[in-house]
Design a protein around this motif. Structure first.
Motif, mmCIF file in Angstrom:
data_model
loop_
_atom_site.group_PDB
_atom_site.id
_atom_site.type_symbol
_atom_site.label_atom_id
_atom_site.label_comp_id
_atom_site.label_asym_id
_atom_site.label_seq_id
_atom_site.Cartn_x
_atom_site.Cartn_y
_atom_site.Cartn_z
ATOM 1 N N ILE A 171 0.833 -1.204 0.000
ATOM 2 C CA ILE A 171 0.000 0.000 0.000
ATOM 3 C C ILE A 171 0.868 1.255 0.000
ATOM 4 O O ILE A 171 0.580 2.222 -0.714
ATOM 5 C CB ILE A 171 -0.961 -0.005 1.213
ATOM 6 C CG1 ILE A 171 -1.991 -1.133 1.060
ATOM 7 C CG2 ILE A 171 -1.682 1.339 1.346
ATOM 8 C CD1 ILE A 171 -2.846 -1.376 2.286
ATOM 9 N N LYS A 172 1.951 1.251 0.775
ATOM 10 C CA LYS A 172 2.852 2.401 0.804
ATOM 11 C C LYS A 172 3.448 2.664 -0.579
ATOM 12 O O LYS A 172 3.571 3.815 -1.012
ATOM 13 C CB LYS A 172 3.967 2.179 1.826
ATOM 14 C CG LYS A 172 3.525 2.357 3.270
ATOM 15 C CD LYS A 172 4.688 2.136 4.228
ATOM 16 C CE LYS A 172 4.286 2.398 5.666
ATOM 17 N NZ LYS A 172 5.399 2.147 6.618
ATOM 18 N N ILE A 201 0.817 4.182 -2.744
ATOM 19 C CA ILE A 201 0.632 5.590 -2.363
ATOM 20 C C ILE A 201 1.727 6.459 -2.975
ATOM 21 O O ILE A 201 1.459 7.517 -3.552
ATOM 22 C CB ILE A 201 0.621 5.744 -0.817
ATOM 23 C CG1 ILE A 201 -0.609 5.067 -0.215
ATOM 24 C CG2 ILE A 201 0.650 7.220 -0.430
ATOM 25 C CD1 ILE A 201 -0.548 4.909 1.301
ATOM 26 N N ASP A 209 1.191 7.146 -6.437
ATOM 27 C CA ASP A 209 -0.103 7.799 -6.693
ATOM 28 C C ASP A 209 -1.038 6.884 -7.484
ATOM 29 O O ASP A 209 -1.694 7.316 -8.439
ATOM 30 C CB ASP A 209 0.108 9.125 -7.434
ATOM 31 C CG ASP A 209 -1.118 10.027 -7.349
ATOM 32 O OD1 ASP A 209 -1.885 9.891 -6.378
ATOM 33 O OD2 ASP A 209 -1.319 10.847 -8.262
ATOM 34 N N ILE A 231 -3.441 4.802 -5.877
ATOM 35 C CA ILE A 231 -4.685 4.489 -5.170
ATOM 36 C C ILE A 231 -5.708 5.569 -5.468
ATOM 37 O O ILE A 231 -5.607 6.695 -4.974
ATOM 38 C CB ILE A 231 -4.455 4.345 -3.654
ATOM 39 C CG1 ILE A 231 -3.511 3.174 -3.373
ATOM 40 C CG2 ILE A 231 -5.786 4.137 -2.928
ATOM 41 C CD1 ILE A 231 -3.277 2.892 -1.907
ATOM 42 N N ASN A 232 -6.669 5.214 -6.291
ATOM 43 C CA ASN A 232 -7.702 6.163 -6.723
ATOM 44 C C ASN A 232 -9.108 5.695 -6.380
ATOM 45 O O ASN A 232 -10.074 6.235 -6.893
ATOM 46 C CB ASN A 232 -7.609 6.373 -8.242
ATOM 47 C CG ASN A 232 -6.233 6.828 -8.673
ATOM 48 O OD1 ASN A 232 -5.748 7.849 -8.208
ATOM 49 N ND2 ASN A 232 -5.587 6.052 -9.540
ATOM 50 N N ARG A 284 -11.639 2.953 -3.406
ATOM 51 C CA ARG A 284 -11.752 2.280 -2.110
ATOM 52 C C ARG A 284 -10.904 1.006 -2.094
ATOM 53 O O ARG A 284 -10.922 0.235 -3.056
ATOM 54 C CB ARG A 284 -13.209 1.915 -1.828
ATOM 55 C CG ARG A 284 -14.125 3.118 -1.616
ATOM 56 C CD ARG A 284 -15.568 2.673 -1.595
ATOM 57 N NE ARG A 284 -16.465 3.742 -1.173
ATOM 58 C CZ ARG A 284 -17.784 3.629 -1.113
ATOM 59 N NH1 ARG A 284 -18.355 2.482 -1.459
ATOM 60 N NH2 ARG A 284 -18.529 4.629 -0.711
ATOM 61 N N ILE A 285 -10.197 0.806 -0.975
ATOM 62 C CA ILE A 285 -9.377 -0.384 -0.800
ATOM 63 C C ILE A 285 -9.932 -1.210 0.355
ATOM 64 O O ILE A 285 -10.197 -0.685 1.448
ATOM 65 C CB ILE A 285 -7.910 -0.009 -0.507
ATOM 66 C CG1 ILE A 285 -7.309 0.786 -1.672
ATOM 67 C CG2 ILE A 285 -7.078 -1.261 -0.208
ATOM 68 C CD1 ILE A 285 -7.214 0.020 -2.971
ATOM 69 N N VAL A 315 -1.344 2.902 7.412
ATOM 70 C CA VAL A 315 -1.932 3.332 6.133
ATOM 71 C C VAL A 315 -3.465 3.371 6.226
ATOM 72 O O VAL A 315 -4.165 3.261 5.221
ATOM 73 C CB VAL A 315 -1.489 2.391 4.979
ATOM 74 C CG1 VAL A 315 -0.025 2.579 4.669
ATOM 75 C CG2 VAL A 315 -1.785 0.922 5.331
ATOM 76 N N ASP A 342 -5.638 5.598 6.545
ATOM 77 C CA ASP A 342 -6.374 6.621 5.791
ATOM 78 C C ASP A 342 -6.683 6.171 4.362
ATOM 79 O O ASP A 342 -7.527 6.782 3.695
ATOM 80 C CB ASP A 342 -5.582 7.932 5.749
ATOM 81 C CG ASP A 342 -5.488 8.595 7.120
ATOM 82 O OD1 ASP A 342 -6.291 8.239 7.999
ATOM 83 O OD2 ASP A 342 -4.614 9.461 7.309
ATOM 84 N N TYR A 343 -6.008 5.127 3.901
ATOM 85 C CA TYR A 343 -6.212 4.645 2.534
ATOM 86 C C TYR A 343 -7.035 3.352 2.505
ATOM 87 O O TYR A 343 -7.264 2.797 1.440
ATOM 88 C CB TYR A 343 -4.854 4.417 1.855
ATOM 89 C CG TYR A 343 -4.099 5.701 1.632
ATOM 90 C CD1 TYR A 343 -4.219 6.408 0.434
ATOM 91 C CD2 TYR A 343 -3.280 6.230 2.627
ATOM 92 C CE1 TYR A 343 -3.532 7.593 0.239
ATOM 93 C CE2 TYR A 343 -2.595 7.421 2.436
ATOM 94 C CZ TYR A 343 -2.732 8.096 1.235
ATOM 95 O OH TYR A 343 -2.057 9.279 1.042
#
Length: 217
Positions: free
Chosen positions: A129-130, A133, A136, A138-139, A141-142, A159, A161-162
């Motif tokens: 995930i990092k 991020i 750029d 991740i656009n 819902r995960i 992470v 918030d993502y």
């Protein structure tokens, strides 16, 4: 199934609608050598389909191509809100699959991250995930598909918030085994009892205790 059908319309008491995910149970099927009955899965998806239901397109460990083709097939049905589940033989293959699924899905649909591919022995989902991020990528819902180990929930806070949602059987299994969730997390050993066995053996579940453990989790 009765529970799902009641929840999908808000329930008899008109409770707030919940988002529901129909999981194809790759992890539990693989663990218990249970074959996938896709027609039954498809019929169930149709039966419980609603505005707040998301269907996880059938996915395949280590196989980005088959997982992508499966998502495309379910997209062509044009019947469900979908969740794509990327896979890969290595991290690069996995991220490429993620990118392609992001192109296929509508903006309000979801990508779920598994940890079942063998390369995850060397890398964590938090690290994946990092990297997404940083690039750029991740656009949308995960969703986090289960926990590799109880302590992974602590790593994922980095992470959070993502992350839109996460599923785990930990509160249910802890209730059945009469274990404190904090102890299970600290011990960091994934309980051997699976939801598949819970459904088939139907052990007694203390609902009040389950709700307390769920809230604590």
């Amino acid at each position: 199934l009765f529970y799902f059908e009641e929840r999908k319309d808000g329930g008899k008491e008109k409770i707030k609608k919940s988002i529901m995910y129909l999981d194809n149970s790759l992890y539990e099927r693989n663990l218990n050598n249970v074959p996938f009955k896709e027609m039954d899965f498809f019929r169930l998806a149709r039966r419980i389909n609603s505005d707040n239901t998301y269907v996880m397109a059938p996915d395949f460990y280590e196989d980005s191509f088959r997982s992508l083709e499966s998502l495309k097939k379910y997209k062509d049905f044009n019947e469900f809100k979908l969740i794509g589940i990327p896979h890969g033989k290595n991290k690069r293959d996995f991220i490429d699959c993620f990118i392609e699924m992001d192109k296929i899905l509508n903006k309000n649909e979801i990508i779920a991250l598994t940890a079942g591919d063998s390369f995850f022995k060397e890398v964590s989902r938090t690290e994946i995930i990092k990297e997404l991020i940083e690039k750029d990528l991740i656009n949308r819902r995960i969703h986090i598909l289960g926990l590799r180990s109880p302590k992974e929930i602590l790593e994922l806070r980095e992470v959070k918030d993502y992350i839109f949602s996460l599923d785990t059987s930990l509160p249910v299994i802890s209730t059945i085994l009469n274990r404190d969730i904090e102890e299970v997390i600290e011990e960091n050993i994934k309980p051997s009892l699976t939801i598949y066995k819970v459904y088939n053996e139907c052990p007694e579940v203390d609902i009040d205790l389950l709700q307390k453990k769920h809230s604590k989790f």
